[in-house]
Design a protein around this motif. Structure first.
Motif, PDB file in Angstrom:
ATOM      1  N   ARG A  79       0.613 -20.750 -83.609  1.00  0.00           N
ATOM      2  CA  ARG A  79       0.246 -21.208 -82.190  1.00  0.00           C
ATOM      3  C   ARG A  79       1.814 -21.569 -81.875  1.00  0.00           C
ATOM      4  O   ARG A  79       2.045 -21.186 -80.565  1.00  0.00           O
ATOM      5  N   SER A 105      -8.987 -17.145 -84.191  1.00  0.00           N
ATOM      6  CA  SER A 105      -9.220 -17.859 -83.092  1.00  0.00           C
ATOM      7  C   SER A 105      -9.013 -17.230 -81.761  1.00  0.00           C
ATOM      8  O   SER A 105      -8.217 -16.690 -81.612  1.00  0.00           O
ATOM      9  N   GLU A 106      -9.931 -17.843 -80.894  1.00  0.00           N
ATOM     10  CA  GLU A 106      -9.810 -16.942 -79.528  1.00  0.00           C
ATOM     11  C   GLU A 106      -8.619 -17.155 -78.918  1.00  0.00           C
ATOM     12  O   GLU A 106      -7.999 -16.289 -78.222  1.00  0.00           O
ATOM     13  N   ASP A 107      -7.995 -18.405 -78.864  1.00  0.00           N
ATOM     14  CA  ASP A 107      -6.697 -18.587 -78.160  1.00  0.00           C
ATOM     15  C   ASP A 107      -5.626 -17.759 -78.762  1.00  0.00           C
ATOM     16  O   ASP A 107      -4.625 -17.270 -78.137  1.00  0.00           O
ATOM     17  N   GLU A 111      -3.580 -14.468 -76.711  1.00  0.00           N
ATOM     18  CA  GLU A 111      -2.324 -14.992 -76.628  1.00  0.00           C
ATOM     19  C   GLU A 111      -1.542 -13.486 -77.007  1.00  0.00           C
ATOM     20  O   GLU A 111      -0.883 -12.953 -76.750  1.00  0.00           O
TER      21      GLU A 111
END
Ligand code: IPE
Ligand code: IPE
Ligand code: MG
Length: 234
Positions: A79, A105-107, A111
């Motif tokens: 991230r 994970s979706e985030d 991205e």
């Protein structure tokens, strides 16, 4: 060194983060964090030295076998580093993610897809990041797509060629892999770019990835430039 002695595409197996941290009495994730900084610097060194494309092994399909807290640490680091990838998008750099990101994970997934999409037309340099990547899985995926087409009679089995498989690999739009660099002292591919490495040169180095320096890169390239690549010829 002359231009044809500079590898167009280098694969980096970023290994040794855990041992590097352990040597310092620190948690393994501290090593991953240092390793991610070295990734960023290595991209710049490659650009300076005239390399066209660099692929970095960040997380293998086998790395899910690690403890949950280590995996979580690596994902959080990702991230943080998505920000650096965003910065690279402004430098005419194309970012290609190799691997099945649908399991992330979706985030992170959103991205990364956005970064890939936005940099599709950039042609200054290509950064590949192998994430939830495995070479056997990559080839299996290509086989499945082709089998599906054959089952729908869109292609005949005899249409399947090395070329049609290659077009379905994550590296389809990258220059051929010339050199694989693996620090950390291990001498194996660990399921990294196994198809693409068929005629690549290998340089194994004793340095741990967080200590990997520009001089190490230069020395690996200089070793590469002295190899005689015959591709089966004489
Ligand atoms: C490589 O470093 C990074 C990943 C696999 C995510 P390691 O974590 O494998 O470090 P060592 O090999 O245990 O030292
Ligand atoms: C290869 O390193 C994977 C990455 C660098 C991401 P590993 O540390 O997972 O490889 P093995 O287990 O030593 O073969
Ligand atoms: Mg390792």
């Amino acid at each position: 060194m002359e231009e044809n002695q500079i590898p167009a595409h280098i694969g980096f197996i970023m290994d040794g983060n855990g041992r590097w941290a352990k040597k310092r009495g620190m948690p393994r994730n501290f090593g991953h964090s240092k390793g991610a900084e070295v990734f960023k610097k290595t991209v710049n060194w490659c650009k300076e030295l005239g390399v066209k494309c660099a692929t970095f092994y960040a997380f293998s399909t086998e790395n899910w076998r690690r403890p949950a807290d280590e995996i979580e640490g690596i994902m959080n680091l990702l991230r943080r580093y998505i920000k650096d990838l965003r910065a690279m998008t402004k430098e005419n750099t194309r970012i290609i993610i190799l691997g099945d990101i649908s399991q992330l994970s979706e985030d992170i997934r959103l991205e990364l897809s956005d970064i890939m999409e936005r940099t599709k037309e950039n042609d200054g340099f290509i950064v590949g990041i192998a994430l939830n990547y495995g070479g056997r899985g990559e080839i299996t995926r290509a086989a499945r797509i082709l089998a599906d087409k054959a089952a729908r009679s869109e292609i005949a089995p005899e249409d399947i060629s090395e070329n049609s498989i290659e077009k379905l690999l994550y590296t389809a739009e990258m220059p051929p892999l010339d050199l694989v660099i693996r620090p950390s002292g291990e001498q194996r591919l660990s399921n990294f770019l196994i198809w693409q490495a068929a005629y690549a040169e290998f340089v194994f180095m004793d340095v741990l990835w967080p200590d990997f320096s520009k001089n190490d890169l230069i020395s690996a390239i200089s070793e590469f430039s002295q190899r005689s690549r015959r591709f089966g010829g004489i």
